[in-house]
Design a protein around this motif. Sequence first.
Motif, PDB file in Angstrom:
ATOM      1  N   ILE A 180      34.235   6.880  90.342  1.00  0.00           N
ATOM      2  CA  ILE A 180      33.980   7.686  89.134  1.00  0.00           C
ATOM      3  C   ILE A 180      34.324   6.883  87.883  1.00  0.00           C
ATOM      4  N   ILE A 181      35.481   6.203  87.896  1.00  0.00           N
ATOM      5  CA  ILE A 181      35.877   5.390  86.741  1.00  0.00           C
ATOM      6  C   ILE A 181      34.889   4.246  86.530  1.00  0.00           C
ATOM      7  N   THR A 182      34.495   3.584  87.635  1.00  0.00           N
ATOM      8  CA  THR A 182      33.535   2.480  87.528  1.00  0.00           C
ATOM      9  C   THR A 182      32.202   2.959  86.981  1.00  0.00           C
ATOM     10  N   LEU A 183      31.742   4.111  87.466  1.00  0.00           N
ATOM     11  CA  LEU A 183      30.474   4.660  86.963  1.00  0.00           C
ATOM     12  C   LEU A 183      30.589   5.033  85.492  1.00  0.00           C
ATOM     13  N   ALA A 184      31.750   5.576  85.093  1.00  0.00           N
ATOM     14  CA  ALA A 184      31.960   5.895  83.679  1.00  0.00           C
ATOM     15  C   ALA A 184      31.942   4.626  82.834  1.00  0.00           C
ATOM     16  N   LEU A 185      32.607   3.565  83.322  1.00  0.00           N
ATOM     17  CA  LEU A 185      32.596   2.288  82.601  1.00  0.00           C
ATOM     18  C   LEU A 185      31.183   1.731  82.479  1.00  0.00           C
ATOM     19  N   ILE A 186      30.436   1.761  83.580  1.00  0.00           N
ATOM     20  CA  ILE A 186      29.063   1.236  83.557  1.00  0.00           C
ATOM     21  C   ILE A 186      28.197   2.037  82.598  1.00  0.00           C
ATOM     22  N   SER A 187      28.276   3.365  82.700  1.00  0.00           N
ATOM     23  CA  SER A 187      27.417   4.234  81.881  1.00  0.00           C
ATOM     24  C   SER A 187      27.738   4.108  80.398  1.00  0.00           C
ATOM     25  N   PHE A 188      29.034   4.234  80.053  1.00  0.00           N
ATOM     26  CA  PHE A 188      29.403   4.204  78.647  1.00  0.00           C
ATOM     27  C   PHE A 188      29.288   2.799  78.060  1.00  0.00           C
ATOM     28  N   SER A 189      29.593   1.769  78.855  1.00  0.00           N
ATOM     29  CA  SER A 189      29.450   0.409  78.320  1.00  0.00           C
ATOM     30  C   SER A 189      27.985   0.082  78.060  1.00  0.00           C
ATOM     31  N   TYR A 190      27.107   0.640  78.870  1.00  0.00           N
ATOM     32  CA  TYR A 190      25.669   0.452  78.614  1.00  0.00           C
ATOM     33  C   TYR A 190      25.247   1.220  77.365  1.00  0.00           C
ATOM     34  N   ALA A 191      25.672   2.473  77.269  1.00  0.00           N
ATOM     35  CA  ALA A 191      25.270   3.304  76.129  1.00  0.00           C
ATOM     36  C   ALA A 191      25.808   2.752  74.814  1.00  0.00           C
ATOM     37  N   PHE A 192      27.029   2.189  74.837  1.00  0.00           N
ATOM     38  CA  PHE A 192      27.629   1.647  73.615  1.00  0.00           C
ATOM     39  C   PHE A 192      27.367   0.153  73.442  1.00  0.00           C
ATOM     40  N   ARG A 193      26.562  -0.406  74.330  1.00  0.00           N
ATOM     41  CA  ARG A 193      26.136  -1.810  74.253  1.00  0.00           C
ATOM     42  C   ARG A 193      27.290  -2.790  74.435  1.00  0.00           C
ATOM     43  N   TYR A 194      28.221  -2.411  75.338  1.00  0.00           N
ATOM     44  CA  TYR A 194      29.263  -3.340  75.756  1.00  0.00           C
ATOM     45  C   TYR A 194      28.887  -3.969  77.097  1.00  0.00           C
ATOM     46  N   HIS A 195      27.591  -4.208  77.270  1.00  0.00           N
ATOM     47  CA  HIS A 195      27.067  -4.681  78.552  1.00  0.00           C
ATOM     48  C   HIS A 195      27.547  -6.089  78.904  1.00  0.00           C
ATOM     49  N   ASN A 196      27.861  -6.890  77.896  1.00  0.00           N
ATOM     50  CA  ASN A 196      28.308  -8.265  78.194  1.00  0.00           C
ATOM     51  C   ASN A 196      29.635  -8.281  78.959  1.00  0.00           C
ATOM     52  N   VAL A 197      30.577  -7.483  78.494  1.00  0.00           N
ATOM     53  CA  VAL A 197      31.859  -7.423  79.191  1.00  0.00           C
ATOM     54  C   VAL A 197      31.695  -6.727  80.538  1.00  0.00           C
ATOM     55  N   GLY A 198      30.728  -5.821  80.640  1.00  0.00           N
ATOM     56  CA  GLY A 198      30.477  -5.125  81.901  1.00  0.00           C
ATOM     57  C   GLY A 198      30.052  -6.065  83.007  1.00  0.00           C
ATOM     58  N   ASN A 272      34.630  -4.564  63.355  1.00  0.00           N
ATOM     59  CA  ASN A 272      35.449  -3.617  62.604  1.00  0.00           C
ATOM     60  C   ASN A 272      35.167  -2.192  63.080  1.00  0.00           C
ATOM     61  N   ASN A 273      36.243  -1.429  63.308  1.00  0.00           N
ATOM     62  CA  ASN A 273      36.105  -0.040  63.744  1.00  0.00           C
ATOM     63  C   ASN A 273      35.213   0.071  64.988  1.00  0.00           C
ATOM     64  N   ILE A 274      35.495  -0.751  65.977  1.00  0.00           N
ATOM     65  CA  ILE A 274      34.707  -0.735  67.201  1.00  0.00           C
ATOM     66  C   ILE A 274      34.786   0.641  67.856  1.00  0.00           C
ATOM     67  N   PRO A 275      33.659   1.225  68.241  1.00  0.00           N
ATOM     68  CA  PRO A 275      33.655   2.602  68.768  1.00  0.00           C
ATOM     69  C   PRO A 275      34.383   2.727  70.103  1.00  0.00           C
ATOM     70  N   PHE A 276      35.126   3.810  70.240  1.00  0.00           N
ATOM     71  CA  PHE A 276      35.800   4.188  71.484  1.00  0.00           C
ATOM     72  C   PHE A 276      36.656   3.046  72.053  1.00  0.00           C
ATOM     73  N   TYR A 277      37.381   2.410  71.180  1.00  0.00           N
ATOM     74  CA  TYR A 277      38.255   1.290  71.553  1.00  0.00           C
ATOM     75  C   TYR A 277      39.296   1.732  72.587  1.00  0.00           C
ATOM     76  N   PHE A 278      39.970   2.853  72.327  1.00  0.00           N
ATOM     77  CA  PHE A 278      41.017   3.315  73.227  1.00  0.00           C
ATOM     78  C   PHE A 278      40.456   3.850  74.536  1.00  0.00           C
ATOM     79  N   PHE A 279      39.315   4.508  74.465  1.00  0.00           N
ATOM     80  CA  PHE A 279      38.707   5.080  75.664  1.00  0.00           C
ATOM     81  C   PHE A 279      38.358   3.993  76.678  1.00  0.00           C
ATOM     82  N   PHE A 280      37.673   2.935  76.227  1.00  0.00           N
ATOM     83  CA  PHE A 280      37.261   1.885  77.143  1.00  0.00           C
ATOM     84  C   PHE A 280      38.448   1.094  77.673  1.00  0.00           C
ATOM     85  N   ASN A 281      39.426   0.836  76.816  1.00  0.00           N
ATOM     86  CA  ASN A 281      40.596   0.111  77.294  1.00  0.00           C
ATOM     87  C   ASN A 281      41.415   0.945  78.276  1.00  0.00           C
ATOM     88  N   ALA A 282      41.446   2.264  78.086  1.00  0.00           N
ATOM     89  CA  ALA A 282      42.139   3.130  79.042  1.00  0.00           C
ATOM     90  C   ALA A 282      41.474   3.064  80.415  1.00  0.00           C
TER      91      ALA A 282
END
Length: 361
Positions: A180-198, A272-282
């Motif tokens: 579930i956590i991995t799927l959340a990371l994949i889904s949200f990192s794609y939606a927020f365009r953090y695909h490189n780190v993914g 600057n002001n990267i979106p959902f910084y705490f959410f993704f790091n959590a």
Amino acid sequence: MGSAGPVEVEPMPGYWELITRGSSAMLGAWRDCSHCGLEFSKRTLLDNAYITWTEIALFFFCAFLWTIIRKRLTESLFKPLAQWCRLMPKDAAKMPESAWKLVFYTMSWSYSTYLLFFSSYSFFNNPPSVFSNWKSGMTVPTDIAIAYLIQGSFYGHSIYATVNMDTWRKDSAVMVVHHIITLALISFSYAFRYHNVGILVLFLHDINDVLLEFTKLNVYLKARGGGYHLLNDVLSNMGSVSFSVTWFWFRLYWFPLKVLYASCVSSIQSVNNIPFYFFFNALLFALLLMNIYWFLFIVIFVVKLLKVKEVNDVREYEDEDARKAAEELLKDAENNDDDAGHHNSAQRKYVQNGVTKDKHL
């Protein structure tokens, strides 16, 4: 604007630098987030998350497709292969799961390896570059989008498979949470365009699944036909050592020092002001905690291996469910082929009474 010179690669930090600079960066971000709250999060989500209904439909279609492909391969290839190899009933019941996972993770890890080392991406050698030129709603490169579709849909399938198809183990509940956590990371990192780190995260994790399933298959094969097969025993021991070493190296060394450092420190330096910084790091820290939790199983496994000189999965339950699965497989074999039934009866005798093993290479 002239062409840029060679990009200076920042040296990989150590654990102490990760702790000090990471905590400092997060505390600074927390102080600067006085306006954060539910309403701000909702607005940030609507302004920065980009995913289409077509992509969502493709996800569900591919997750369903993985389930169908697995069932077809299990019935047409993996189960007949287990019978042909004359595996012990309990091993034959678990062999299709490991064979399926080995096929998938070998394919997925090979593709992420290609992206990181045989294409133009430099994320592995220069992790801070994962956030370079980041823009909200930026276009995801096709090759990375394909990797995301494959991995995201597979983890969607895996949530269902862990509960309904796989052998239930001591860590299966944690495995569901992991999926579930991995799927959340994949889904949200794609939606927020953090695909490189993914892509970097997927590369660092899939290699262990390849080695785990390879080792388990050789554990099953070394006792096939009621005998002892030295080659599979050696391969299972080599696989278990490689699995233990790469787990620490990839998940407990490279993952925190490459991925977590980039997500905690480099991200707010680049954006600057990267979106959902705490959410993704959590989510990433939760993944690290689960890696540490499973590493405890590995330590127990190594201690057990040193004591009994036998490779087994310490996560397995020796319960009635495993015996029922083996008995069902045994009944299927007896109904399909009298000779196979006679052989499986001998295997049952081997399980109960421990007949003398013939040695084979």
